[in-house]
Design an enzyme around this catalytic site. Structure first.
Site, PDB file in Angstrom:
ATOM      1  N   LYS A 238       0.836  -1.197   0.000  1.00 17.28           N
ATOM      2  CA  LYS A 238       0.000   0.000   0.000  1.00 17.28           C
ATOM      3  C   LYS A 238       0.874   1.252   0.000  1.00 17.28           C
ATOM      4  O   LYS A 238       2.004   1.228   0.516  1.00 17.28           O
ATOM      5  CB  LYS A 238      -0.877   0.040   1.256  1.00 17.28           C
ATOM      6  CG  LYS A 238      -1.913  -1.051   1.383  1.00 17.28           C
ATOM      7  CD  LYS A 238      -2.645  -0.911   2.719  1.00 17.28           C
ATOM      8  CE  LYS A 238      -3.658  -2.021   2.935  1.00 17.28           C
ATOM      9  NZ  LYS A 238      -4.831  -1.855   2.056  1.00 17.28           N
ATOM     10  N   ARG A 312     -10.098 -11.673   2.207  1.00 17.51           N
ATOM     11  CA  ARG A 312     -11.022 -12.684   1.670  1.00 17.51           C
ATOM     12  C   ARG A 312     -10.369 -14.069   1.654  1.00 17.51           C
ATOM     13  O   ARG A 312     -11.063 -15.084   1.705  1.00 17.51           O
ATOM     14  CB  ARG A 312     -11.484 -12.274   0.282  1.00 17.51           C
ATOM     15  CG  ARG A 312     -10.425 -12.255  -0.792  1.00 17.51           C
ATOM     16  CD  ARG A 312     -10.825 -11.431  -1.995  1.00 17.51           C
ATOM     17  NE  ARG A 312     -10.886 -10.013  -1.673  1.00 17.51           N
ATOM     18  CZ  ARG A 312     -11.258  -9.073  -2.532  1.00 17.51           C
ATOM     19  NH1 ARG A 312     -11.593  -9.405  -3.780  1.00 17.51           N
ATOM     20  NH2 ARG A 312     -11.296  -7.807  -2.174  1.00 17.51           N
TER      21      ARG A 312
END
Length: 458
Positions: A238, A312
């Site tokens: 990020k 996920r």
């Protein structure tokens, strides 16, 4: 910081919540001096405005707090909670005719939360007396659990890594006599390969906490919470701004634990299971890579399109485990996608389910307790976006409908007939609001407690 009520005394200053339509009658009941004082300072009962009227003769001191009309679109029953941090030192009580008294009291209690692990905050000087007609035992259970969840989220990753989060979960489970196990090491790698892969690059090893509480034979409810204690994004790292709040990426686990605490404390008649996949998504030589293909507990192989879509992955293995017992209800919680925030903002978490009846019930309970959610669709045509080229499926579905494709990814690991809902939360309050101080927040826990307590009362 633990909230408590003060005992009722004759010295407590009453608080009267008033809207514009009731202002004339409220004003006429004031003493002449109080009426003159209110006029002198120009008080009008606009939403959020307040004044403290001094005692005069036989008239006691009084706090006036303005609110919108209860029937209006802008009405917020949590608004009186602002008084917890606005009033001077002293004892206060809401008058019995306060609109939505339960929510006003709850908001006061939640507004007083302070995270003080590293920096001592000001002591709460305005104290609220125990109100008549409010189930204060229920309210205190909620406030304590929400505070516990907020503390978990607000704690920096240096002190809330995988080991610390797992320890907090174990301590909670043992406090209520639950049966708990922790899966780590070779057992995790063998049984939960996606969880193991995501946490492989961190100093603290990944793990899965699994605890069960409640009467054998009771209806079964399973909670799964994403426990990424810090998310660098992995090798798809990020930008720096994207990492500033990543200590909150275990907000799903914190929400599951807060809800579990309320349920167990209330003694609801259900069989509760909590499954927490806990990792740090960090970078080192063993980190999983874009293009890797990793098997899952359920069987399908997952092609890694982006290491920053790690939540996920760990939820997939946890949901597969949770579904093996075929619970009556299965809920998962995760700070999963920025797309959800783009769609609905920080205050309105989307949820996904194929069960229309469940969706309507969750929306209703959210409105009732002012813990709102909004249903987004599990849009079946988008399922094809997840098809893999090398593996059975990819962990990202492209640039569009990110919250939906993430939910569709999770649904691949849920049994077809399972009653399931997925909540994609922000887990953070960027600007303080009544009942919600700036910082970590356990969204949806209050609404699900309301839902479960009506369905499975103690």
């Amino acid at each position: 910081m633990r909230f408590s009520f003060a005992d009722e005394t004759t010295d407590a200053t009453p608080i009267r919540v008033v809207s514009q339509s009731g202002w004339d009658s409220t004003r006429s009941a004031l003493s002449p001096g109080q009426q003159a004082y209110a006029a002198l300072i120009g008080f009008e009962p606009g939403p959020g405005r307040h004044c403290v009227l001094p005692a005069e003769g036989e008239a006691s001191a009084l706090v006036l707090f303005g609110t919108a009309e209860p029937s209006s679109r802008g009405y917020d029953p949590l608004l009186p909670g602002r008084l917890a941090t606005m009033l001077p030192s002293g004892l206060y009580r809401f008058v019995p005719e306060t609109p939505d008294l339960d929510l006003a009291v709850l908001s006061w209690a939640l507004s007083g939360y302070r995270f003080s692990r590293y920096k001592a905050g000001p002591a709460a000087e305005a104290r609220l007396c125990r109100p008549e007609g409010v189930d204060t035992a229920r309210l205190l259970r909620i406030v304590e659990a929400v505070g516990f969840g907020r503390d978990l989220i607000n704690t920096p990753a240096r002190d809330m890594g995988p080991a610390a989060l797992a320890a907090a979960a174990e301590a909670l489970a043992l406090r209520y006599g639950a049966t708990v196990r922790v899966v780590a090491g070779e057992a995790l790698a063998a049984g939960f390969p996606l969880i193991d892969a995501v946490g492989a690059g961190a100093r603290e090893a990944p793990r899965l906490v699994d605890f069960t509480w409640g009467r054998v034979g009771a209806p079964t409810v399973t909670l799964v919470g994403k426990g990424v204690t810090f998310d660098t994004g992995g090798l798809n790292i990020k930008p720096d701004a994207g990492m500033l709040l990543m200590k909150k990426d275990m907000g799903g686990a914190a929400t599951a634990l807060a809800l579990a605490q309320i349920v167990m404390g209330a003694g609801l008649d259900l069989r509760l299971r909590v499954v927490l996949p806990i990792v740090e998504n960090s970078i080192s030589a063993p980190s999983f890579r874009p293009g890797d293909v990793i098997p899952s507990r359920k069987g399908p192989t997952v092609e890694i399109g982006n290491t920053d879509a790690e939540g996920r992955l760990i939820l997939a293995d946890a949901l597969a485990l949770a579904g093996e017992d075929k619970p009556d209800l299965l809920f998962d919680f995760a700070t999963l996608t920025g797309a959800a925030r783009v769609a609905l903002g920080p205050d309105l978490p989307p949820f996904f389910t194929d069960d229309d009846g469940l969706a309507e019930s969750l929306m209703r309970h959210g409105r009732d307790v002012r813990d709102p959610v909004w249903r987004l669709p599990l849009w079946h045509p988008y399922d094809a976006m997840l098809d893999g080229k090398v593996g059975d499926l990819n962990n990202v579905g492209g640039p569009f409908a990110g919250a939906i494709t993430a939910a569709l990814f999770l649904r691949r690991f849920v049994e077809p007939q399972q009653v399931w809902a997925h909540f994609d939360m922000f887990g953070w309050v960027p600007t303080a609001k009544p009942g919600r101080p700036e910082g970590g927040e356990v969204q949806v826990a209050r609404l699900l407690y309301d839902f479960l307590s009506q369905r499975y009362p103690a």
